[in-house]
Design a protein around this motif. Sequence first.
Motif, PDB file in Angstrom:
ATOM      1  N   THR A 128       0.693  -1.192   0.111  1.00 50.30           N
ATOM      2  CA  THR A 128       0.069   0.017   0.065  1.00 50.30           C
ATOM      3  C   THR A 128       0.926   1.201  -0.002  1.00 50.30           C
ATOM      4  OG1 THR A 128      -0.238  -0.005   2.377  1.00 50.30           O
ATOM      5  CG2 THR A 128      -1.745  -1.032   1.293  1.00 50.30           C
ATOM      6  N   SER A 129       2.038   1.375  -0.121  1.00 47.15           N
ATOM      7  CA  SER A 129       3.025   2.327  -0.094  1.00 47.15           C
ATOM      8  C   SER A 129       2.947   3.085  -1.106  1.00 47.15           C
ATOM      9  CB  SER A 129       4.389   1.878  -0.003  1.00 47.15           C
ATOM     10  OG  SER A 129       5.003   1.152  -0.941  1.00 47.15           O
ATOM     11  N   THR A 130       2.626   2.742  -2.314  1.00 48.87           N
ATOM     12  CA  THR A 130       2.491   3.547  -3.332  1.00 48.87           C
ATOM     13  C   THR A 130       0.896   4.263  -3.700  1.00 48.87           C
ATOM     14  OG1 THR A 130       1.685   1.560  -4.790  1.00 48.87           O
ATOM     15  CG2 THR A 130       4.056   1.975  -4.740  1.00 48.87           C
ATOM     16  N   SER A 131      -0.040   3.854  -3.020  1.00 45.68           N
ATOM     17  CA  SER A 131      -1.377   4.406  -3.163  1.00 45.68           C
ATOM     18  C   SER A 131      -2.215   4.054  -1.837  1.00 45.68           C
ATOM     19  CB  SER A 131      -1.870   4.106  -4.467  1.00 45.68           C
ATOM     20  OG  SER A 131      -3.139   4.313  -4.461  1.00 45.68           O
ATOM     21  N   ALA A 132      -2.671   4.855  -1.396  1.00 44.46           N
ATOM     22  CA  ALA A 132      -3.503   4.768  -0.169  1.00 44.46           C
ATOM     23  C   ALA A 132      -4.933   4.301  -0.739  1.00 44.46           C
ATOM     24  CB  ALA A 132      -3.704   6.131   0.677  1.00 44.46           C
ATOM     25  N   ALA A 133      -5.278   4.378  -2.043  1.00 45.55           N
ATOM     26  CA  ALA A 133      -6.385   3.936  -2.589  1.00 45.55           C
ATOM     27  C   ALA A 133      -6.525   2.428  -2.526  1.00 45.55           C
ATOM     28  CB  ALA A 133      -6.724   4.458  -4.027  1.00 45.55           C
ATOM     29  N   THR A 134      -5.311   1.633  -2.389  1.00 43.31           N
ATOM     30  CA  THR A 134      -5.510   0.288  -2.371  1.00 43.31           C
ATOM     31  C   THR A 134      -5.934  -0.350  -1.100  1.00 43.31           C
ATOM     32  OG1 THR A 134      -3.896   0.154  -4.214  1.00 43.31           O
ATOM     33  CG2 THR A 134      -4.293  -1.735  -2.967  1.00 43.31           C
ATOM     34  N   SER A 135      -6.835  -0.968  -0.934  1.00 39.90           N
ATOM     35  CA  SER A 135      -7.215  -1.665   0.187  1.00 39.90           C
ATOM     36  C   SER A 135      -7.553  -3.173  -0.158  1.00 39.90           C
ATOM     37  CB  SER A 135      -8.221  -0.843   1.139  1.00 39.90           C
ATOM     38  OG  SER A 135      -9.241  -0.703   0.200  1.00 39.90           O
ATOM     39  N   TYR A 136      -7.721  -3.801   1.020  1.00 38.65           N
ATOM     40  CA  TYR A 136      -7.802  -5.417   0.956  1.00 38.65           C
ATOM     41  C   TYR A 136      -8.796  -5.817   2.000  1.00 38.65           C
ATOM     42  CZ  TYR A 136      -7.366 -10.256  -0.501  1.00 38.65           C
ATOM     43  OH  TYR A 136      -7.707 -11.695  -0.809  1.00 38.65           O
ATOM     44  N   ARG A 137      -9.580  -6.912   1.809  1.00 40.97           N
ATOM     45  CA  ARG A 137     -10.207  -7.434   2.633  1.00 40.97           C
ATOM     46  C   ARG A 137     -11.572  -6.381   3.104  1.00 40.97           C
ATOM     47  NH1 ARG A 137      -8.750 -11.824   6.308  1.00 40.97           N
ATOM     48  NH2 ARG A 137      -6.856 -12.807   5.718  1.00 40.97           N
ATOM     49  N   LEU A 138     -12.136  -6.186   2.024  1.00 39.47           N
ATOM     50  CA  LEU A 138     -13.390  -4.861   2.127  1.00 39.47           C
ATOM     51  C   LEU A 138     -14.366  -5.447   2.722  1.00 39.47           C
ATOM     52  CD1 LEU A 138     -13.249  -3.405  -1.509  1.00 39.47           C
ATOM     53  CD2 LEU A 138     -11.914  -2.877   0.544  1.00 39.47           C
ATOM     54  N   SER A 139     -15.105  -4.591   3.336  1.00 35.76           N
ATOM     55  CA  SER A 139     -16.361  -4.841   3.992  1.00 35.76           C
ATOM     56  C   SER A 139     -17.369  -5.061   2.897  1.00 35.76           C
ATOM     57  CB  SER A 139     -16.867  -3.923   4.878  1.00 35.76           C
ATOM     58  OG  SER A 139     -16.963  -2.626   4.423  1.00 35.76           O
ATOM     59  N   GLU A 140     -18.455  -5.627   3.568  1.00 39.22           N
ATOM     60  CA  GLU A 140     -19.800  -5.619   2.623  1.00 39.22           C
ATOM     61  C   GLU A 140     -20.256  -4.323   2.131  1.00 39.22           C
ATOM     62  OE1 GLU A 140     -24.414  -6.988   3.202  1.00 39.22           O
ATOM     63  OE2 GLU A 140     -22.881  -7.845   4.264  1.00 39.22           O
ATOM     64  N   LYS A 141     -20.298  -3.301   3.008  1.00 43.35           N
ATOM     65  CA  LYS A 141     -20.596  -1.967   2.562  1.00 43.35           C
ATOM     66  C   LYS A 141     -19.832  -1.487   1.417  1.00 43.35           C
ATOM     67  CE  LYS A 141     -21.268   2.683   5.159  1.00 43.35           C
ATOM     68  NZ  LYS A 141     -21.103   3.304   6.077  1.00 43.35           N
ATOM     69  N   ALA A 142     -18.401  -1.508   1.708  1.00 47.06           N
ATOM     70  CA  ALA A 142     -17.614  -0.940   0.721  1.00 47.06           C
ATOM     71  C   ALA A 142     -17.598  -1.687  -0.631  1.00 47.06           C
ATOM     72  CB  ALA A 142     -15.994  -1.027   1.129  1.00 47.06           C
ATOM     73  N   VAL A 143     -18.036  -3.004  -0.674  1.00 44.25           N
ATOM     74  CA  VAL A 143     -18.237  -3.684  -1.946  1.00 44.25           C
ATOM     75  C   VAL A 143     -19.479  -3.179  -2.648  1.00 44.25           C
ATOM     76  CG1 VAL A 143     -18.183  -6.041  -3.073  1.00 44.25           C
ATOM     77  CG2 VAL A 143     -16.646  -5.694  -1.336  1.00 44.25           C
ATOM     78  N   TYR A 144     -20.482  -3.301  -2.074  1.00 50.36           N
ATOM     79  CA  TYR A 144     -21.666  -2.912  -2.516  1.00 50.36           C
ATOM     80  C   TYR A 144     -22.130  -1.570  -2.205  1.00 50.36           C
ATOM     81  CZ  TYR A 144     -21.359  -7.871  -3.029  1.00 50.36           C
ATOM     82  OH  TYR A 144     -21.008  -9.111  -3.416  1.00 50.36           O
ATOM     83  N   ARG A 145     -22.230  -0.753  -3.091  1.00 52.97           N
ATOM     84  CA  ARG A 145     -22.246   0.592  -3.064  1.00 52.97           C
ATOM     85  C   ARG A 145     -23.297   1.234  -3.600  1.00 52.97           C
ATOM     86  NH1 ARG A 145     -16.827   2.935  -1.173  1.00 52.97           N
ATOM     87  NH2 ARG A 145     -17.262   4.683  -2.695  1.00 52.97           N
ATOM     88  N   VAL A 146     -23.749   0.920  -4.484  1.00 51.88           N
ATOM     89  CA  VAL A 146     -24.485   1.346  -5.664  1.00 51.88           C
ATOM     90  C   VAL A 146     -26.252   1.208  -4.972  1.00 51.88           C
ATOM     91  CG1 VAL A 146     -25.628   1.223  -8.017  1.00 51.88           C
ATOM     92  CG2 VAL A 146     -23.095   1.017  -7.516  1.00 51.88           C
ATOM     93  N   ARG A 147     -26.646   2.006  -4.614  1.00 51.10           N
ATOM     94  CA  ARG A 147     -28.056   1.969  -3.745  1.00 51.10           C
ATOM     95  C   ARG A 147     -29.100   1.930  -4.852  1.00 51.10           C
ATOM     96  NH1 ARG A 147     -30.434   5.890   0.677  1.00 51.10           N
ATOM     97  NH2 ARG A 147     -30.267   7.428  -0.845  1.00 51.10           N
ATOM     98  N   GLU A 148     -29.851   0.749  -4.896  1.00 50.05           N
ATOM     99  CA  GLU A 148     -30.784   0.490  -6.100  1.00 50.05           C
ATOM    100  C   GLU A 148     -32.208   1.087  -5.911  1.00 50.05           C
ATOM    101  OE1 GLU A 148     -31.975  -3.129  -8.720  1.00 50.05           O
ATOM    102  OE2 GLU A 148     -32.158  -3.433  -6.638  1.00 50.05           O
TER     103      GLU A 148
END
Length: 497
Positions: free
Chosen positions: A331-351
């Motif tokens: 993650t040193s090159t980009s703080a935008a990279t993350s792993y082991r995402l939560s359900e909330k982070a994966v499913y973001r498009v409110r239908e």
Amino acid sequence: MKSQRLTNTCGFQHFRFHALALGVLLLGAPGCQPDTSDEGLDTSTGTVEGGLRVANSLTTQALVLNAISTNPWANDLVAAGGLAPLFHPVTGNTYLRLQLRDVDAQRFMSYLVSCALPAGNTVAWKDPLTSTVRTWEGKAGLCPQWELGAPTDVCKRRVSSCLLARNNALGRRVELSMRGEDPLQPTLFSLETETRPVEYDPDLGNARVPSYETCTSTQLGVSRDCGWTADFIGRCTPGQTVRLGTGGKAPDQCTTGSALGSSSGARMMLRVCDGIIGCDQGSDRNLGQSQGTCATTNAAVTFTCGSGFFNVMSAPYDSSLTGAVNVAVETSTSAATSYRLSEKAVYRVREGAYYGNIFDSTALATKVFVDDTGHLVGKDQIIQGSVYKKMFSCQAPEWTNEAAYASHRVCALPGSGANCAAKPVGDCFNYSNPLASKCKKDDGAVVWGDGDFEECYDPSGTLWNEPITVFLNEPCGLMPGAPADSCVWRGSSTSKK
């Protein structure tokens, strides 16, 4: 309720629910859009967010025209009794067994049991077409009492919401997150803190990705398409270089880099797939794989971020052995990279939200049944509008064209607005004119920021307290091939109207 993940495959999708207590949101409060970050999960009330995944692949046509729910006599029987005794292979109701000659009735019951009963509970039944005893599997656990006894009205409404949320016109299996509130069972639907990749691919006819199947014989090496295990999902910036490993150095940093992650047991391999669905060796989603790097047997992968999400699979080099991995991402090159995402982070498009009652035989626009001769009656009808007169859907204000999206989402024949499973009623919440909102709240108060619509109304002014709000990973996942203007999700509510 707040969230559970289920699968939408019978015209339904994978979705999740949240179990949360009722909260208060002042109508018209400025800036009331849901927070799409991973932060802000409030557990001070003693409630917990977690998750449940189920398949969404029930076709709309099977939902609206089947010999159980669209049959007023069968509908009444199911709504008034326990599922296990009603469908018992030997002593069950003979009329219901006759109606199961309709394969869509079988599919409907599979989803009903999946919504109502918890994982591990089953309902045995006898297939009248093959004389085979089979079982329907529980999953969501929204109404456990229905297994042996009659459901309450609240149960029937909640399961109805679940059924509607899990339907789509094409029967495309899509993972989704369903969220809501239940003040009496605050942990009924909790969000997953770490989310596993999806193992079923709608582009393979909703089949399981072959690499997740068990190898039938011992196989060696990274190119095999069996014996792999899902790890977790990550997020990255499209076009960015990402490095991860299970004990090896990234292949482009053999002399300068540090080892990433670790493994134990057998020698382990890695595969990285674009998006949230696993992949095979030859898949276009395969971003990279490794059985060892930098002259070692320790695996690591360097890849270019594609869609913005990626998922990781692991497997022992020798399929007959077992091992474990701890995947680490540089993650040193980009703080935008993350792993082991939560359900909330994966499913973001409110239908949107789904609510009502399928189990009201007086509110059916037509009927389908199997007669005494085994003939299926009423299957080929075209019914304008909703077959279920007490089922409703409202759409999130983040959509550019809510009406077009709703039609394609809940109607088997969306071009003509026919054979619909619900009546679309408009915006769940209208920020510029809150009095026009179909729901009083756009976010239950127990866990702020998860964006579940609560206290929703139908056109007659009747209040429904059991809505389920669906979140997707990608806007058009349920409706491939739909007109472009029907699934444009802007990602923000405040600029609307």
